[in-house]
Motif scaffolding. Structure first.
Motif, short mmCIF file in Angstrom:
data_model
loop_
_atom_site.label_atom_id
_atom_site.label_comp_id
_atom_site.label_asym_id
_atom_site.label_seq_id
_atom_site.Cartn_x
_atom_site.Cartn_y
_atom_site.Cartn_z
N GLU A 98 0.75 -1.26 0.05
CA GLU A 98 -0.09 -0.04 0.02
C GLU A 98 0.98 1.30 0.12
OE1 GLU A 98 -3.95 -1.77 2.37
OE2 GLU A 98 -2.38 -0.73 3.54
N GLN A 99 2.09 1.09 0.56
CA GLN A 99 2.94 2.39 0.89
C GLN A 99 4.09 2.49 -0.27
OE1 GLN A 99 4.19 3.50 4.71
NE2 GLN A 99 2.41 2.94 5.42
N SER A 100 4.09 1.48 -1.38
CA SER A 100 5.07 1.28 -2.48
C SER A 100 5.56 2.63 -2.91
CB SER A 100 4.82 0.50 -3.16
OG SER A 100 3.34 0.83 -4.14
N GLY A 101 4.59 3.69 -3.02
CA GLY A 101 5.06 5.05 -3.43
C GLY A 101 6.12 5.53 -2.89
N MET A 102 6.41 5.23 -1.51
CA MET A 102 7.53 5.81 -0.89
C MET A 102 8.83 4.89 -0.98
SD MET A 102 6.70 8.69 0.63
CE MET A 102 8.03 8.85 1.86
N ALA A 103 8.76 3.77 -1.60
CA ALA A 103 9.76 2.89 -1.37
C ALA A 103 10.91 3.38 -2.34
CB ALA A 103 9.43 1.50 -1.86
N GLY A 104 10.40 3.74 -3.32
CA GLY A 104 11.77 4.43 -4.25
C GLY A 104 11.98 6.05 -4.09
N ALA A 105 11.32 6.52 -3.10
CA ALA A 105 11.43 7.91 -3.18
C ALA A 105 12.85 8.20 -2.60
CB ALA A 105 10.37 8.46 -1.90
N PRO A 106 13.06 9.47 -2.93
CA PRO A 106 14.54 10.19 -2.62
C PRO A 106 14.67 10.41 -0.96
CG PRO A 106 13.44 11.62 -4.39
CD PRO A 106 12.51 10.64 -3.79
N LEU A 129 -3.01 9.10 8.37
CA LEU A 129 -3.86 8.04 7.61
C LEU A 129 -4.39 8.65 6.41
CD1 LEU A 129 -4.88 4.90 9.14
CD2 LEU A 129 -6.34 6.00 7.53
N LEU A 130 -3.74 7.94 5.44
CA LEU A 130 -4.16 8.14 3.88
C LEU A 130 -4.29 6.79 3.26
CD1 LEU A 130 -4.16 10.21 1.60
CD2 LEU A 130 -1.76 9.97 1.47
N CYS A 131 -5.23 6.74 2.32
CA CYS A 131 -5.33 5.67 1.38
C CYS A 131 -3.98 5.72 0.28
CB CYS A 131 -6.53 5.49 0.63
SG CYS A 131 -6.72 4.05 -0.46
N ALA A 132 -2.93 5.03 0.59
CA ALA A 132 -1.66 5.52 -0.42
C ALA A 132 -1.59 4.60 -1.52
CB ALA A 132 -0.54 5.25 0.91
N THR A 133 -2.63 3.74 -1.57
CA THR A 133 -2.51 2.73 -2.92
C THR A 133 -2.32 3.78 -4.13
OG1 THR A 133 -3.52 0.90 -1.66
CG2 THR A 133 -3.52 0.92 -3.79
N VAL A 159 -10.05 10.95 8.04
CA VAL A 159 -9.52 9.64 8.50
C VAL A 159 -10.32 8.62 8.24
CG1 VAL A 159 -8.51 8.36 10.35
CG2 VAL A 159 -7.62 10.71 10.00
N ARG A 160 -11.66 8.92 8.50
CA ARG A 160 -12.94 7.80 8.50
C ARG A 160 -13.12 7.45 7.02
NH1 ARG A 160 -16.84 6.65 12.23
NH2 ARG A 160 -16.36 8.70 13.39
N THR A 161 -12.99 8.49 6.37
CA THR A 161 -13.23 8.28 4.97
C THR A 161 -12.00 7.53 4.08
OG1 THR A 161 -14.55 10.23 4.49
CG2 THR A 161 -13.47 9.62 2.76
N GLU A 162 -10.83 8.14 4.54
CA GLU A 162 -9.60 7.20 4.18
C GLU A 162 -9.61 5.80 4.37
OE1 GLU A 162 -7.14 8.50 1.75
OE2 GLU A 162 -8.74 10.24 1.93
N LEU A 163 -9.86 5.29 5.81
CA LEU A 163 -9.98 4.24 6.34
C LEU A 163 -11.10 3.45 5.47
CD1 LEU A 163 -10.03 4.59 10.09
CD2 LEU A 163 -8.62 2.99 8.83
N GLY A 164 -12.25 4.07 5.24
CA GLY A 164 -13.23 3.36 4.38
C GLY A 164 -12.68 3.00 3.00
#
Length: 179
Positions: A98-106, A129-133, A159-164
């Motif tokens: 879900e957080q793969s967008g940060m994996a290759g970040a500088p 909290l964020l839907c990071a996908t 946050v409630r919306t992002e969790l949803g």
């Protein structure tokens, strides 16, 4: 004598195999699977109590309704199951994916995200909290920058919306064919 898969009353015959499996699993197994989706016991109990689900959309609707009903304490419990953005739980393929967008970040972006996460947590008392996908590291950083100034009540509802959103993605994986 009948052949073919067993059908549950009220469940559409075209239901994905994963949904049928979820509907027919033991309560303890289904609850454990739901906990992997969302760490709120209240949310999981509400979804468990409404089985069987006729369609994936019915499961999503039940998830959304349960999320809307969570108390502040239930919401805190759900948030506690999520690691900070940029620091997925070691050995947890779900948070890493879900957080793969940060994996290759500088490294500079990762350091900035750490600082922003800490500032956010100090302000609101929980992880950002964020839907990071599907989001890039820059998009995640921009989101925390934008939201850190929100009033606490507004932020709690975001946050409630992002969790949803996260729950829907995870439920989709749970009931996918071959899951």
């Amino acid at each position: 004598m009948t052949s073919g898969p067993q059908r549950l009353p009220g469940v559409a015959p075209e239901s994905p195999a994963g949904l049928v499996r979820f509907n027919t699993s033991k309560d303890s197994e289904a609850l454990a699977a739901l906990y992997e989706v969302c760490a709120s016991a209240a949310w999981g109990s509400k979804l468990l109590a409404q089985r069987p689900y006729a369609t994936v959309e019915a499961l999503f609707d039940a998830s959304d309704a349960a999320m809307a009903e969570l108390s502040a304490e239930d919401l805190a419990e759900a948030m506690a199951g999520h690691p900070p953005i940029g620091r997925p739980k070691p050995g947890d393929p779900t948070s890493s994916r879900e957080q793969s967008g940060m994996a290759g970040a500088p490294e500079e972006l990762k350091a900035e995200m750490l600082e922003l996460n800490l500032a956010y947590q100090e302000r609101f008392g929980h992880v950002f909290l964020l839907c990071a996908t599907g989001r890039t590291g820059e998009q995640m950083r921009d989101a925390v920058r934008e939201r850190i100034g929100n009033p606490p009540g507004q932020e709690r509802e975001i946050v409630r919306t992002e969790l949803g959103k996260i729950n829907r993605i995870r439920l989709t994986r749970l009931v996918a064919e071959g899951a």
